[in-house]
Design a protein around this motif. Structure first.
Motif, PDB file in Angstrom:
ATOM      1  N   CYS A 115       0.865  -1.171   0.000  1.00  5.60           N
ATOM      2  CA  CYS A 115       0.000   0.000   0.000  1.00  5.60           C
ATOM      3  C   CYS A 115       0.905   1.225   0.000  1.00  5.60           C
ATOM      4  O   CYS A 115       1.935   1.239   0.678  1.00  5.60           O
ATOM      5  N   ALA A 116       0.558   2.259  -0.773  1.00 10.45           N
ATOM      6  CA  ALA A 116       1.407   3.434  -0.874  1.00 10.45           C
ATOM      7  C   ALA A 116       0.590   4.719  -0.928  1.00 10.45           C
ATOM      8  O   ALA A 116      -0.514   4.742  -1.470  1.00 10.45           O
ATOM      9  N   ARG A 117       1.157   5.794  -0.361  1.00  7.27           N
ATOM     10  CA  ARG A 117       0.526   7.105  -0.383  1.00  7.27           C
ATOM     11  C   ARG A 117       1.175   7.979  -1.435  1.00  7.27           C
ATOM     12  O   ARG A 117       2.399   8.068  -1.516  1.00  7.27           O
ATOM     13  N   GLY A 118       0.372   8.653  -2.235  1.00  8.49           N
ATOM     14  CA  GLY A 118       0.885   9.533  -3.262  1.00  8.49           C
ATOM     15  C   GLY A 118       1.403  10.834  -2.692  1.00  8.49           C
ATOM     16  O   GLY A 118       1.035  11.233  -1.587  1.00  8.49           O
ATOM     17  N   LEU A 119       2.270  11.503  -3.442  1.00 10.76           N
ATOM     18  CA  LEU A 119       2.767  12.816  -3.038  1.00 10.76           C
ATOM     19  C   LEU A 119       1.593  13.781  -2.941  1.00 10.76           C
ATOM     20  O   LEU A 119       0.615  13.661  -3.679  1.00 10.76           O
ATOM     21  N   TRP A 120       1.694  14.770  -2.054  1.00 10.96           N
ATOM     22  CA  TRP A 120       0.585  15.664  -1.775  1.00 10.96           C
ATOM     23  C   TRP A 120       0.048  16.384  -3.003  1.00 10.96           C
ATOM     24  O   TRP A 120      -1.164  16.565  -3.139  1.00 10.96           O
ATOM     25  N   LEU A 121       0.938  16.795  -3.891  1.00 12.88           N
ATOM     26  CA  LEU A 121       0.527  17.547  -5.074  1.00 12.88           C
ATOM     27  C   LEU A 121       0.010  16.661  -6.201  1.00 12.88           C
ATOM     28  O   LEU A 121      -0.508  17.163  -7.192  1.00 12.88           O
ATOM     29  N   VAL A 122       0.146  15.359  -6.044  1.00 10.09           N
ATOM     30  CA  VAL A 122      -0.264  14.426  -7.083  1.00 10.09           C
ATOM     31  C   VAL A 122      -1.680  13.933  -6.812  1.00 10.09           C
ATOM     32  O   VAL A 122      -1.951  13.307  -5.788  1.00 10.09           O
ATOM     33  N   ALA A 123      -2.558  14.201  -7.746  1.00 12.14           N
ATOM     34  CA  ALA A 123      -3.940  13.761  -7.598  1.00 12.14           C
ATOM     35  C   ALA A 123      -4.056  12.247  -7.738  1.00 12.14           C
ATOM     36  O   ALA A 123      -4.887  11.609  -7.094  1.00 12.14           O
ATOM     37  N   GLY A 124      -3.211  11.696  -8.590  1.00 10.45           N
ATOM     38  CA  GLY A 124      -3.180  10.259  -8.813  1.00 10.45           C
ATOM     39  C   GLY A 124      -2.053   9.924  -9.763  1.00 10.45           C
ATOM     40  O   GLY A 124      -1.907  10.564 -10.799  1.00 10.45           O
ATOM     41  N   SER A 125      -1.239   8.938  -9.408  1.00 14.06           N
ATOM     42  CA  SER A 125      -0.087   8.589 -10.224  1.00 14.06           C
ATOM     43  C   SER A 125       0.143   7.092 -10.221  1.00 14.06           C
ATOM     44  O   SER A 125      -0.038   6.420  -9.200  1.00 14.06           O
ATOM     45  N   ARG A 126       0.560   6.571 -11.370  1.00 13.05           N
ATOM     46  CA  ARG A 126       0.880   5.158 -11.502  1.00 13.05           C
ATOM     47  C   ARG A 126       2.350   4.880 -11.238  1.00 13.05           C
ATOM     48  O   ARG A 126       2.774   3.723 -11.267  1.00 13.05           O
ATOM     49  N   SER A 127       3.128   5.923 -10.975  1.00 17.82           N
ATOM     50  CA  SER A 127       4.567   5.790 -10.768  1.00 17.82           C
ATOM     51  C   SER A 127       4.909   5.604  -9.294  1.00 17.82           C
ATOM     52  O   SER A 127       4.444   6.355  -8.433  1.00 17.82           O
ATOM     53  N   ALA A 128       5.746   4.622  -9.002  1.00 22.83           N
ATOM     54  CA  ALA A 128       6.187   4.389  -7.631  1.00 22.83           C
ATOM     55  C   ALA A 128       6.976   5.579  -7.093  1.00 22.83           C
ATOM     56  O   ALA A 128       6.967   5.846  -5.889  1.00 22.83           O
ATOM     57  N   HIS A 129       7.635   6.313  -7.976  1.00 22.22           N
ATOM     58  CA  HIS A 129       8.452   7.459  -7.571  1.00 22.22           C
ATOM     59  C   HIS A 129       7.613   8.635  -7.084  1.00 22.22           C
ATOM     60  O   HIS A 129       8.139   9.546  -6.463  1.00 22.22           O
ATOM     61  N   GLU A 130       6.335   8.630  -7.373  1.00 21.93           N
ATOM     62  CA  GLU A 130       5.451   9.700  -6.926  1.00 21.93           C
ATOM     63  C   GLU A 130       4.607   9.262  -5.731  1.00 21.93           C
ATOM     64  O   GLU A 130       3.500   9.757  -5.524  1.00 21.93           O
ATOM     65  N   HIS A 131       5.152   8.344  -4.950  1.00 23.09           N
ATOM     66  CA  HIS A 131       4.543   7.914  -3.699  1.00 23.09           C
ATOM     67  C   HIS A 131       5.592   8.009  -2.601  1.00 23.09           C
ATOM     68  O   HIS A 131       6.733   7.582  -2.796  1.00 23.09           O
ATOM     69  N   ASP A 132       5.220   8.589  -1.462  1.00 17.88           N
ATOM     70  CA  ASP A 132       6.213   8.897  -0.438  1.00 17.88           C
ATOM     71  C   ASP A 132       6.161   8.035   0.819  1.00 17.88           C
ATOM     72  O   ASP A 132       7.071   8.092   1.650  1.00 17.88           O
TER      73      ASP A 132
END
Length: 122
Positions: free
Chosen positions: A93-110
């Motif tokens: 389970c992963a949380r997306g970066l605050w500014l990202v509404a939705g992303s399929r990239s693992a790099h955009e999850h913090d």
């Protein structure tokens, strides 16, 4: 302290179903996009299902998987149906970066959970 804890994994027969849970703490799910990723031995981590901040838009790489959330309980779920041996992996389970509404990239999850093992075999 921001934390994600997955549960619900285990051994299931081919064609069976599992429902994974992700307990979120330290933040509100309504403020972040969330996602499920998986990683099998020797393979790269890949996205499975995604839900935008609003919760109104979701994307599932495979139609057998469905992501959902319960804001009141601060929980995210992954319903998996018609499982195949190739679905065997550790699911995260992963949380997306605050500014990202939705992303399929693992790099955009913090923030990531510890993962839960799913094994599909007879």
């Amino acid at each position: 302290q921001v934390q994600l804890v997955e549960s619900g994994g285990g051994l299931v027969q081919p064609g069976g179903s599992l429902r994974l849970s992700c307990a979120a703490s330290g933040f509100s799910l309504g403020d972040y996009s969330m996602a499920w990723f998986r990683q099998a031995p020797g393979k790269e981590r890949e996205g499975v299902s995604f839900i935008e901040k609003s919760g109104r838009n979701t994307y599932n790489v495979d139609g057998r998987f469905t992501i959902s959330r319960d804001i009141a309980k601060n929980m995210v779920y992954l319903q998996m149906n018609s499982l195949k041996p190739e679905d065997t992996a550790v699911y995260y389970c992963a949380r997306g970066l605050w500014l990202v509404a939705g992303s399929r990239s693992a790099h955009e999850h913090d923030t990531w959970g510890q993962g839960t093992q799913v094994t599909v075999a007879s």
